[in-house]
Design a protein around this motif. Structure first.
Motif, PDB file in Angstrom:
ATOM      1  N   CYS A   1       0.153   3.929 -16.033  1.00  0.00           N
ATOM      2  CA  CYS A   1       0.858   3.076 -17.213  1.00  0.00           C
ATOM      3  C   CYS A   1       1.196   1.337 -16.934  1.00  0.00           C
ATOM      4  O   CYS A   1       0.754   1.005 -17.022  1.00  0.00           O
ATOM      5  CB  CYS A   1       0.816   3.425 -18.462  1.00  0.00           C
ATOM      6  SG  CYS A   1       0.215   4.790 -18.832  1.00  0.00           S
TER       7      CYS A   1
ATOM      8  N   ALA B   1      -6.099   0.905 -24.487  1.00  0.00           N
ATOM      9  CA  ALA B   1      -5.240   0.129 -23.528  1.00  0.00           C
ATOM     10  C   ALA B   1      -6.835  -0.834 -23.446  1.00  0.00           C
ATOM     11  O   ALA B   1      -6.480  -2.368 -24.024  1.00  0.00           O
ATOM     12  CB  ALA B   1      -5.021  -0.382 -22.129  1.00  0.00           C
ATOM     13  N   ALA B   2      -7.649  -0.729 -23.299  1.00  0.00           N
ATOM     14  CA  ALA B   2      -8.570  -1.420 -23.015  1.00  0.00           C
ATOM     15  C   ALA B   2      -9.360  -1.742 -24.752  1.00  0.00           C
ATOM     16  O   ALA B   2      -9.360  -3.193 -24.857  1.00  0.00           O
ATOM     17  CB  ALA B   2     -10.222  -0.843 -23.453  1.00  0.00           C
TER      18      ALA B   2
ATOM     19  N   LEU C   1      -1.030  -1.607 -18.181  1.00  0.00           N
ATOM     20  CA  LEU C   1      -1.082  -0.833 -19.497  1.00  0.00           C
ATOM     21  C   LEU C   1       0.078  -0.827 -20.285  1.00  0.00           C
ATOM     22  O   LEU C   1      -0.227  -1.587 -21.076  1.00  0.00           O
ATOM     23  CB  LEU C   1      -1.542   0.317 -19.251  1.00  0.00           C
ATOM     24  CG  LEU C   1      -2.744   1.147 -18.257  1.00  0.00           C
ATOM     25  CD1 LEU C   1      -3.182   2.717 -18.706  1.00  0.00           C
ATOM     26  CD2 LEU C   1      -4.102  -0.109 -18.524  1.00  0.00           C
TER      27      LEU C   1
ATOM     28  N   LYS D   1      -6.151  -4.225 -26.106  1.00  0.00           N
ATOM     29  CA  LYS D   1      -5.818  -5.169 -25.118  1.00  0.00           C
ATOM     30  C   LYS D   1      -5.663  -6.720 -26.351  1.00  0.00           C
ATOM     31  O   LYS D   1      -7.381  -6.866 -26.875  1.00  0.00           O
ATOM     32  CB  LYS D   1      -6.944  -5.418 -23.539  1.00  0.00           C
ATOM     33  CG  LYS D   1      -6.444  -6.745 -23.335  1.00  0.00           C
ATOM     34  CD  LYS D   1      -6.413  -6.445 -21.755  1.00  0.00           C
ATOM     35  CE  LYS D   1      -6.442  -7.960 -20.969  1.00  0.00           C
ATOM     36  NZ  LYS D   1      -6.713  -7.473 -19.303  1.00  0.00           N
ATOM     37  N   GLY D   2      -5.172  -7.863 -25.610  1.00  0.00           N
ATOM     38  CA  GLY D   2      -5.055  -8.684 -26.425  1.00  0.00           C
ATOM     39  C   GLY D   2      -5.502  -9.093 -28.106  1.00  0.00           C
ATOM     40  O   GLY D   2      -5.485  -9.862 -29.021  1.00  0.00           O
ATOM     41  N   ARG D   3      -5.621  -7.290 -28.826  1.00  0.00           N
ATOM     42  CA  ARG D   3      -4.940  -7.226 -30.398  1.00  0.00           C
ATOM     43  C   ARG D   3      -3.458  -6.604 -30.958  1.00  0.00           C
ATOM     44  O   ARG D   3      -3.081  -6.587 -30.441  1.00  0.00           O
ATOM     45  CB  ARG D   3      -6.379  -6.448 -30.452  1.00  0.00           C
ATOM     46  CG  ARG D   3      -7.795  -6.769 -30.795  1.00  0.00           C
ATOM     47  CD  ARG D   3      -8.521  -5.453 -31.199  1.00  0.00           C
ATOM     48  NE  ARG D   3     -10.355  -5.853 -31.217  1.00  0.00           N
ATOM     49  CZ  ARG D   3     -10.664  -5.121 -29.591  1.00  0.00           C
ATOM     50  NH1 ARG D   3     -10.288  -4.711 -29.165  1.00  0.00           N
ATOM     51  NH2 ARG D   3     -12.463  -6.190 -30.463  1.00  0.00           N
TER      52      ARG D   3
ATOM     53  N   ASP E   1       2.526  -5.307 -25.783  1.00  0.00           N
ATOM     54  CA  ASP E   1       2.272  -6.594 -26.896  1.00  0.00           C
ATOM     55  C   ASP E   1       1.258  -6.407 -27.661  1.00  0.00           C
ATOM     56  O   ASP E   1       1.411  -7.379 -28.985  1.00  0.00           O
ATOM     57  CB  ASP E   1       1.612  -7.782 -25.561  1.00  0.00           C
ATOM     58  CG  ASP E   1       2.511  -8.688 -24.820  1.00  0.00           C
ATOM     59  OD1 ASP E   1       3.404  -8.475 -24.748  1.00  0.00           O
ATOM     60  OD2 ASP E   1       1.179  -8.247 -23.605  1.00  0.00           O
ATOM     61  N   ALA E   2       0.817  -5.757 -28.262  1.00  0.00           N
ATOM     62  CA  ALA E   2       0.134  -5.130 -29.275  1.00  0.00           C
ATOM     63  C   ALA E   2       0.653  -4.319 -31.049  1.00  0.00           C
ATOM     64  O   ALA E   2       0.541  -4.210 -31.646  1.00  0.00           O
ATOM     65  CB  ALA E   2      -1.096  -3.587 -29.075  1.00  0.00           C
TER      66      ALA E   2
ATOM     67  N   GLU F   1       2.231  -3.209 -20.674  1.00  0.00           N
ATOM     68  CA  GLU F   1       1.938  -4.917 -21.663  1.00  0.00           C
ATOM     69  C   GLU F   1       1.865  -4.765 -22.161  1.00  0.00           C
ATOM     70  O   GLU F   1       2.113  -5.087 -23.886  1.00  0.00           O
ATOM     71  CB  GLU F   1       1.700  -5.913 -20.019  1.00  0.00           C
ATOM     72  CG  GLU F   1       1.763  -6.886 -20.081  1.00  0.00           C
ATOM     73  CD  GLU F   1       3.342  -7.439 -19.802  1.00  0.00           C
ATOM     74  OE1 GLU F   1       4.123  -6.272 -18.757  1.00  0.00           O
ATOM     75  OE2 GLU F   1       3.691  -8.606 -19.832  1.00  0.00           O
ATOM     76  N   ILE F   2       0.305  -4.662 -22.101  1.00  0.00           N
ATOM     77  CA  ILE F   2      -0.462  -4.154 -23.321  1.00  0.00           C
ATOM     78  C   ILE F   2      -0.526  -3.795 -24.725  1.00  0.00           C
ATOM     79  O   ILE F   2      -0.456  -3.861 -25.461  1.00  0.00           O
ATOM     80  CB  ILE F   2      -2.398  -3.681 -23.027  1.00  0.00           C
ATOM     81  CG1 ILE F   2      -2.381  -4.542 -21.844  1.00  0.00           C
ATOM     82  CG2 ILE F   2      -2.943  -3.279 -24.360  1.00  0.00           C
ATOM     83  CD1 ILE F   2      -3.891  -3.615 -21.182  1.00  0.00           C
TER      84      ILE F   2
ATOM     85  N   ARG G   1      -6.048   4.505 -20.121  1.00  0.00           N
ATOM     86  CA  ARG G   1      -6.502   2.797 -20.213  1.00  0.00           C
ATOM     87  C   ARG G   1      -7.755   2.534 -21.352  1.00  0.00           C
ATOM     88  O   ARG G   1      -7.915   1.853 -20.836  1.00  0.00           O
ATOM     89  CB  ARG G   1      -8.103   3.795 -18.988  1.00  0.00           C
ATOM     90  CG  ARG G   1      -7.054   3.940 -17.333  1.00  0.00           C
ATOM     91  CD  ARG G   1      -7.904   3.486 -16.297  1.00  0.00           C
ATOM     92  NE  ARG G   1      -7.240   3.732 -15.601  1.00  0.00           N
ATOM     93  CZ  ARG G   1      -6.721   4.815 -14.571  1.00  0.00           C
ATOM     94  NH1 ARG G   1      -8.112   5.435 -14.171  1.00  0.00           N
ATOM     95  NH2 ARG G   1      -6.415   5.331 -13.266  1.00  0.00           N
TER      96      ARG G   1
END
Ligand code: SF4
Lengths: 419, 163
Positions: free
Chosen positions: A339, A312-313, A344, A316-318, A350-351, A346-347, A309
């Motif tokens: 997860c 993932a925080a 998580l 996220k978005g990076r 995506d990263a 997905e995050i 977690r």
């Protein structure tokens, strides 16, 4: 005279009266563990001892996690031997396929080990269960083979170093940083033959997962066990996991300690253990800018859901630096599923992370992330010995999950606060 | 038992990954493990070793993992004795279980230099440095562990118990 946690737990498992550190005692064991690397030797010794059956088929755990899914023919042959032994002996806690995870994350989660237990494992990080208030320690395969036959083993009662952790940690500073800082202060042999016992408000407020992260690295200071009191949080964790038994336990107020180490975490920055020993510890800013080729987030130290977690925080978005392999290995199937459920995965995808199965894999230079000469990895694992993750000319820096994730994005070691 | 051979010095905190790296953990064969002894320290390190040579470590020798492959690899390389300032806990126990003689010399370890000729009396713990003419006495082996050594290792010890 008052007793330390180590003395209290051992006393429950022996008929001898424990009077002082250094005494040798025979103890009954609650659980005996071996993995795909160490079980083959334990089985060899077990048979050479003339043993015909294990002392209790429900008190042996065989976890094939190091090279799983088997990386080559030799490791497959080893696992086959372990599987056949488990079948022959009727061992109930055998894990190899879709149910396997990194042993020290798996056993607590499944309620196979719990508070007050004496656990021995043919793996040095067996000490992880100290986070649950179990006297748990690593031994070699032959000791484990003997315990599989006899259901008991001998211990030298350890003297204890008390580590008192107080203060209010900054953001991005967590259990891993406290234990790295402590190893830096004690040195890799500072707790040789000794127990570490943790106390203080930071520890009281800490999750069981955080406590296990700290207990996990007791061995990195040479320690035999890293022990935490058993409080309501421990009992709740154990009950949820399905562990039966366990009761609240604290050391006696007049217990005798060899030394007390006070760590105030208020001003602590994230800590990094630099190559090639876990006690070569510096605040992250002193290592900032070191180029990395790989980031490994996983292992029995920091591969639990709480750790993922945190990672993932940050992710996220990076995006992970395209020149960095960011390998994420949730430590057990249940953590993997969590997860997924929590989004998580997905995050991570995506990263640009690589998500692998629960396995020790690169942590010990096994597979799934081996370093070439000149390559550098940051890792949430527990050892950075020369060559641990591959080439003798590679380097490993140890950190918490936030720093590892942030560094994967930056392509170099960075303080997550500065990302 | 008396062991006479050449001392091979290694540094402090020699870890089990240095003694036998993880890529060799797919076997329990003492010949293969022996042929790759100290491969994590230096490629071909083992080539300098002759049978009955003595390995000389510093502080915390054998730290790291519980792999019994480490003492097996040392024995497999033909080394029956390791001298060190002190030993890591799991390695110490493993050594005795496997019948590898481990003697702690404390600071006296510095009196042994690489390639010195050494004679070790494993029964008395007396270490003679033939090259310099000095004699050092190792710390006594704990009586309980001596008992295991006397019957020939843990396998024999348990075998007697089970019989
Ligand atoms: S994750 Fe690493 S340290 Fe933990 S048991 Fe596996 S190899 Fe050992």
């Amino acid at each position: 005279m008052g007793q330390t946690l180590a003395e209290k737990i051992l006393q429950k498992h022996t008929d001898q009266e424990i009077t002082e550190a250094g005494q040798i005692v025979q103890c009954r064991v609650s659980m005996v563990l071996a993995n795909d690397v160490t079980a083959p030797l334990a089985i060899k010794s077990f048979k050479a001892m003339g043993a015909k059956k294990v002392f209790d088929q429900n008190k042996i755990a065989l976890v094939c996690d190091h090279f799983t899914p088997n990386k080559d023919i030799d490791s497959a042959e080893q696992v086959k031997g372990v599987r056949e032994f488990a079948e022959e002996m009727g061992v109930t806690h055998y894990y190899e396929c879709g149910d396997v995870g990194v042993e020290h994350a798996l056993l607590p989660e499944k309620g196979i080990v719990g508070p007050g237990d004496v656990v021995i494992g043919a793996d040095s990080h067996t000490c992880t269960y100290g986070g649950l208030g179990a006297f748990a320690t690593g031994m070699g395969s032959t000791d484990i083979g003997a315990a599989m036959a006899l259901g008991e083993t001998w211990f030298k009662v350890p003297s204890t170093i008390k580590v008192n952790i107080t203060g209010t940690p900054k953001e991005h500073v967590s259990a891993k940083d406290f234990v790295l800082n402590q190893i830096g202060q004690l040195g890799v042999s500072g707790a040789l033959y000794k127990a570490l016992e943790y106390s203080g408000e930071v520890v009281d407020n800490m999750s069981i997962e955080g406590r296990m992260t700290i207990a996990n690295m007791a061995i990195e200071a040479g320690g035999k066990v890293g022990l935490f009191s058993v409080d309501q949080k421990t009992l709740d964790y154990a009950a949820t996991a399905g562990f039966s038994g366990g009761e609240a336990m604290t050391p006696d107020a007049d217990a005798v300690y060899e030394r007390v180490l006070n760590i105030d975490v208020t001003d602590m920055e994230p800590q990094i253990a630099c190559p090639h020993l876990p006690d070569n510890v510096k605040p992250v800013d002193e290592t900032a800018g070191v180029r990395i080729h790989q980031a490994v987030i996983g292992s029995c130290t920091n591969g639990r859901i709480e750790d993922l977690r945190v990672a993932a925080a940050i992710l996220k978005g990076r995006k992970v630096d395209p020149k960095v392999r960011c390998i994420i290995l949730p430590a057990t199937p249940a953590i993997w599923k969590a997860c997924m459920r929590e989004g998580l995965m997905e995050i991570f995808m995506d990263a640009g992370c690589i998500v692998g199965p629960p396995t020790c894999g690169p942590c010990l230079g096994g597979h799934m992330g081996i370093l070439a000469g000149g390559e550098v990895s940051i890792a949430t694992t527990n050892r950075n010995f020369r060559g641990r993750m591959g080439s003798l000319k590679s380097e490993v820096y140890l950190s918490n999950p936030a720093v590892a994730a942030a560094s994967a994005i930056a392509g170099e070691i960075i303080n997550p606060a500065k990302l | 038992m008396k062991v006479t051979g050449t001392a091979h010095k290694v540094g402090d905190h020699i870890d089990t990954d240095a003694i036998i790296p993880a890529r060799f953990l797919v076997t329990t064969d003492s010949k293969i493990l022996g042929d790759n002894c100290m491969a994590g320290l230096e490629a071909d390190w083992v080539k300098r070793v002759k049978k009955n040579d003595v390995l000389v470590g510093g502080e915390n020798f054998g730290c790291g993992s519980s792999r019994e492959h480490a003492p097996i690899s040392i024995l497999g390389a033909g080394i029956p004795v390791v001298l060190a300032k002190n030993f890591a806990r799991i390695f110490y126990r493993n050594g005795f279980n496997m019948g590898l003689v481990l003697l702690e010399l404390g600071d006296d370890i510095d009196k042994i230099k690489d390639t010195d000729q050494i004679e070790v009396d494993t029964a008395t713990g007396e270490v003679k440095n033939i090259t310099t003419g000095t004699t050092i006495k190792a710390a006594a082996v704990p009586p309980f562990m001596q008992k295991i050594l006397d019957v020939g290792g843990l396998v024999e010890y348990v075998r007697e118990k089970l019989a």
